[in-house]
Scaffold this motif. Structure first.
Motif, PDB file in Angstrom:
ATOM      1  N   ARG A 188      42.019  48.811  27.919  1.00 41.64           N
ATOM      2  CA  ARG A 188      40.982  47.814  27.651  1.00 41.64           C
ATOM      3  C   ARG A 188      41.525  46.388  27.750  1.00 41.64           C
ATOM      4  N   PHE A 189      42.827  46.252  27.963  1.00 44.88           N
ATOM      5  CA  PHE A 189      43.448  44.932  28.054  1.00 44.88           C
ATOM      6  C   PHE A 189      43.496  44.462  29.507  1.00 44.88           C
ATOM      7  N   ASN A 190      43.578  43.143  29.684  1.00 40.13           N
ATOM      8  CA  ASN A 190      43.617  42.562  31.026  1.00 40.13           C
ATOM      9  C   ASN A 190      44.835  43.042  31.806  1.00 40.13           C
ATOM     10  N   VAL A 191      44.590  43.564  32.967  1.00 41.06           N
ATOM     11  CA  VAL A 191      45.672  43.930  33.877  1.00 41.06           C
ATOM     12  C   VAL A 191      45.076  44.099  35.270  1.00 41.06           C
ATOM     13  N   GLY A 192      45.793  43.616  36.271  1.00 37.82           N
ATOM     14  CA  GLY A 192      45.294  43.747  37.639  1.00 37.82           C
ATOM     15  C   GLY A 192      45.898  42.691  38.545  1.00 37.82           C
ATOM     16  N   ASP A 193      46.094  43.050  39.816  1.00 37.96           N
ATOM     17  CA  ASP A 193      46.660  42.114  40.785  1.00 37.96           C
ATOM     18  C   ASP A 193      45.849  42.171  42.070  1.00 37.96           C
ATOM     19  N   LEU A 194      46.364  41.507  43.111  1.00 36.61           N
ATOM     20  CA  LEU A 194      45.640  41.455  44.382  1.00 36.61           C
ATOM     21  C   LEU A 194      45.495  42.829  45.025  1.00 36.61           C
ATOM     22  N   GLU A 195      46.440  43.723  44.743  1.00 43.08           N
ATOM     23  CA  GLU A 195      46.304  45.087  45.266  1.00 43.08           C
ATOM     24  C   GLU A 195      45.073  45.769  44.681  1.00 43.08           C
ATOM     25  N   LEU A 196      44.864  45.557  43.387  1.00 46.78           N
ATOM     26  CA  LEU A 196      43.674  46.109  42.749  1.00 46.78           C
ATOM     27  C   LEU A 196      42.417  45.465  43.336  1.00 46.78           C
ATOM     28  N   ALA A 197      42.479  44.154  43.587  1.00 53.89           N
ATOM     29  CA  ALA A 197      41.339  43.453  44.174  1.00 53.89           C
ATOM     30  C   ALA A 197      40.992  44.022  45.551  1.00 53.89           C
ATOM     31  N   LYS A 198      42.012  44.391  46.301  1.00 46.32           N
ATOM     32  CA  LYS A 198      41.766  44.965  47.625  1.00 46.32           C
ATOM     33  C   LYS A 198      41.138  46.343  47.515  1.00 46.32           C
ATOM     34  N   ARG A 199      41.568  47.123  46.500  1.00 51.07           N
ATOM     35  CA  ARG A 199      41.006  48.458  46.318  1.00 51.07           C
ATOM     36  C   ARG A 199      39.588  48.408  45.765  1.00 51.07           C
ATOM     37  N   MET A 200      39.330  47.395  44.943  1.00 54.24           N
ATOM     38  CA  MET A 200      38.019  47.272  44.294  1.00 54.24           C
ATOM     39  C   MET A 200      37.329  45.991  44.771  1.00 54.24           C
ATOM     40  N   LYS A 201      37.061  45.943  46.051  1.00 54.67           N
ATOM     41  CA  LYS A 201      36.519  44.721  46.665  1.00 54.67           C
ATOM     42  C   LYS A 201      35.198  44.293  46.038  1.00 54.67           C
ATOM     43  N   LEU A 202      34.312  45.255  45.785  1.00 57.84           N
ATOM     44  CA  LEU A 202      33.024  44.908  45.195  1.00 57.84           C
ATOM     45  C   LEU A 202      33.188  44.367  43.779  1.00 57.84           C
ATOM     46  N   ALA A 203      34.140  44.915  43.039  1.00 56.88           N
ATOM     47  CA  ALA A 203      34.394  44.426  41.682  1.00 56.88           C
ATOM     48  C   ALA A 203      34.937  42.996  41.721  1.00 56.88           C
ATOM     49  N   PHE A 204      35.846  42.728  42.665  1.00 57.67           N
ATOM     50  CA  PHE A 204      36.418  41.386  42.798  1.00 57.67           C
ATOM     51  C   PHE A 204      35.337  40.385  43.208  1.00 57.67           C
TER      52      PHE A 204
END
Length: 657
Positions: free
Chosen positions: A409-425
């Motif tokens: 539930r804590f903040n975590v994530g990088d550009l790799e996650l953004a690429k995998r979850m494009k709609l979320a980003f």
């Protein structure tokens, strides 16, 4: 025609969602087999879809004028009559549309998000009741009918916040596990969060109900459009009017989490994300703000806003609202839990809505839209409510997907996650820049209007109000950038894979709300009130503030963490120590009060059940000994009494000569 079919439409919106959620609730309570119960989820969502279609019909087909349906409900001849009364005006037309469609979209999201939940029947029944209660409140023109919807929201929120009542999943907690304050846990479990929510809300509901009765007695009606506010203010005077209004507003204050009643809203993040998204966007917390707006329209229509008691009350609301906004923004800027960050920002937004609405009595600015005539401040606050609802629903739905994806539930994530979850980003960026007040999106024009309204009354109510507004705007945009960065840019690497949790339905849902949020930029230009919504945005000073907010956004995006603020973070993580205060100080005072009450009650019990009966018993024994029935015994008593009387007489003669 429109008036006659309105009750049928309201019934469809409020009863059908509950009825269609009942089969899964009944089946699950008997079988408790999620695999077999799951197909019934679609029936529950269908009920929400029907409500959304009905709300659309009202918004599109009904003419742009106020339409009221009233029917006698409770009547005492020559004393009073309470009506079932519904209203379609500017507020209810678009609030109903917003509520119903967001409930439906979040319901669709829940099909995937809640797929493996161990309490499906419970969730869907109270989720649909939650939405239906809000719709009843929105279209109610009667205070008592509105209060029924109000209480439905409270009951449903308790059930949904504590949905995961087993308290066996740390990802549903709020606060750092193991952290304590004054020997008490600083974290909150779902079951305890539900308790805190219902207790806080009930604290405001009780005086609100009393004020509702006072309004009915002194105002001569419970219908918003026919309350005789002039009579009420003249009879009660300044102090009495302020007391009644503040008592009534304690309901909205607690439900809309105004300081210091905000802690329940932060701990309510223990509920499923679907609940958080609906609760923070267009139901529950928005209900308090909406009722305040409707109260303001009622006072405006009766020409009672200039009353001294009203002015005093609204001045209090301005500062409480704007202080809440600043504290909520700072809280969101310091916390590291995804959903709790968003809860803090909701607290801030609600403060802005309350504060801006409360500006109304100090302005002479009104706008005309179709046949609707609205105070400018109410229009601006309501448009902000719409923008906030769409953006905040998006951010919460993204957070739920991120929790599934990252397992925390804590903040975590990088550009790799953004690429995998494009709609979320994409959705996070869209919601952040829409809500953040940066030009040229919808939030900018609404913030410019807020700036214009508050600055124009600052000499009357004090420049502190304007300072609170500016500081809130800076902290708010910084938190949005920080949230985006820590979850998709500079929050650290994530090992989970998206395929592990699916998420296409979830992603489609929040991408839709994000896109609609972006599209709200058209609203200020289509309402044709340029003096309120357009011209302030072209002011050089306001433009410079907008550019400055963009700079803040970029800086916070690149540097989301500030070590120099780590000391403040602890204070915010513990939610200003409000929970500790309630759990230790207030609870301790309550314990002392209970013990004192016990001593008093125990003393009364001893007095009436032990001492007095024993005295009567002793006295009765003496009487029984006297009443022996023997003549010689009575002669002895007479002789003894005569001797005592003679002795008393002799003493009196000796003393007084």
């Amino acid at each position: 025609m429109y008036e006659s079919i309105l009750p049928t439409l309201i019934a469809l919106m409020t009863l059908i969602p509950i009825l269609l959620a009942s089969p899964i609730s009944i089946y699950w309570s008997i079988e408790q087999d999620n695999r077999k119960a799951r197909p019934l989820e679609y029936l529950a969502v269908t009920g929400l879809g029907i409500a959304a279609l009905v709300s659309t019909y009202i918004a599109v087909a009904y003419p742009m004028r106020t339409i009221i349906y009233s029917y006698p409900w409770i009547s005492v001849p020559s004393v009073f009559t309470i009506y079932v009364s519904f209203i379609v005006d500017f507020l209810s037309r678009y609030m109903g549309l917003l509520t119903a469609w967001l409930a439906f979209i979040i319901g669709v999201y829940s099909l995937e998000y809640m797929a493996n939940d161990y309490r499906l029947g419970w969730f869907w029944f109270f989720y649909n009741t939650f939405a239906a209660s809000m719709l009843l409140l929105v279209y109610s023109n009667n205070l008592l009918l509105m209060f029924i919807g109000w209480e439905g929201l409270g009951l449903s929120s308790w059930a949904l916040i504590g949905n995961w009542f087993r308290d066996d999943d740390e990802t549903s907690f709020v606060g750092k596990l193991g952290d304590t304050v004054l020997g008490k846990p600083a974290w909150t479990t779902p079951s305890y969060a539900a308790y805190r929510a219902i207790v806080t809300i009930r604290f405001g509901d009780m005086p609100m109900l009393g004020a509702l009765a006072a309004i009915g007695i002194f105002g001569g009606s419970l219908d918003f459009n026919t309350i005789n506010w002039s009579h009420l203010t003249s009879v009660l005077g300044t102090v009495g009017t302020a007391i009644v209004l503040i008592a009534f507003l304690l309901g909205p204050f607690t439900k809309s989490a105004q300081f210091p009643f905000n802690d329940w809203l932060l701990t309510a993040m223990t509920g499923p994300t679907s609940v958080s998204a609906l609760l923070h966007s267009a139901t529950m917390v928005a209900a308090g703000v909406y009722v305040f707006m409707r109260l303001t329209l009622s006072l405006y229509g009766a020409g009672a806003l200039a009353s001294t008691g009203v002015l005093v009350t609204y001045l209090v609301v301005i500062y409480v609202g704007l202080l809440t906004a600043l504290l909520g923004s700072l809280f969101a800027l310091a916390i590291d839990e995804r959903k709790v960050i968003l809860a803090g920002s909701t607290m801030a937004s609600l403060g802005l809505m309350m504060g801006i609405t409360a500006v109304t009595p100090y302005l002479n600015s009104v706008v005309t839209i179709g046949e609707y005539v609205l105070p400018a401040a109410v229009l601006v606050a309501f448009l902000y409510l719409i923008i906030h609802a769409l953006s905040k629903a998006t951010l919460f739905l993204v957070s739920g997907h991120l929790i599934h994806e990252t397992g925390t539930r804590f903040n975590v994530g990088d550009l790799e996650l953004a690429k995998r979850m494009k709609l979320a980003f994409y959705s996070t960026i869209a919601a952040a820049i829409t809500l953040g007040g940066v030009p040229p999106l919808a939030g900018y024009w609404v913030h410019a209007a807020m700036d214009d309204l508050v600055s124009s009354i600052s000499q009357t109510v004090g420049w502190g109000s304007y300072a609170l507004l500016i500081l809130t705007s800076i902290a708010y945009v910084a938190f949005l950038a920080r949230f985006t960065s820590l979850n998709f840019i500079k929050g650290g690497s994530v090992k989970h894979s998206e395929a592990e949790h699916g998420g296409l339905i979830m992603a489609t849902s929040y991408a839709l709300t994000a896109t609609v949020a972006l599209a709200t930029v058209a609203i200020p230009f289509t309402l044709h009130v340029p003096s309120v919504l357009i011209e302030p945005g072209y002011d050089v000073y306001v433009v410079s503030i907008g550019v400055f907010l963009w700079v803040i956004f970029v800086i916070a995006l690149m540097k989301p963490r500030a070590q120099s603020l780590s000391g403040l973070t602890t204070i915010f993580e513990r939610r200003y120590y409000l929970q500790a205060f309630m759990d230790v100080v207030l609870a301790g005072f309550g314990k002392v009060l209970i013990e004192f009450a016990y001593l008093i009650s125990h003393g009364i019990d001893v007095l009436f059940n032990t001492l007095i009966p024993s005295l009567f018993t002793s006295f009765s024994r003496v009487i029984r000994r006297v009443q022996v029935g023997l003549l010689n015994q009575y002669i002895k008593y007479i002789y003894l009494a005569t001797v005592v009387m003679l002795i008393i007489v002799l003493i009196l003669v000796m003393v007084y000569g």
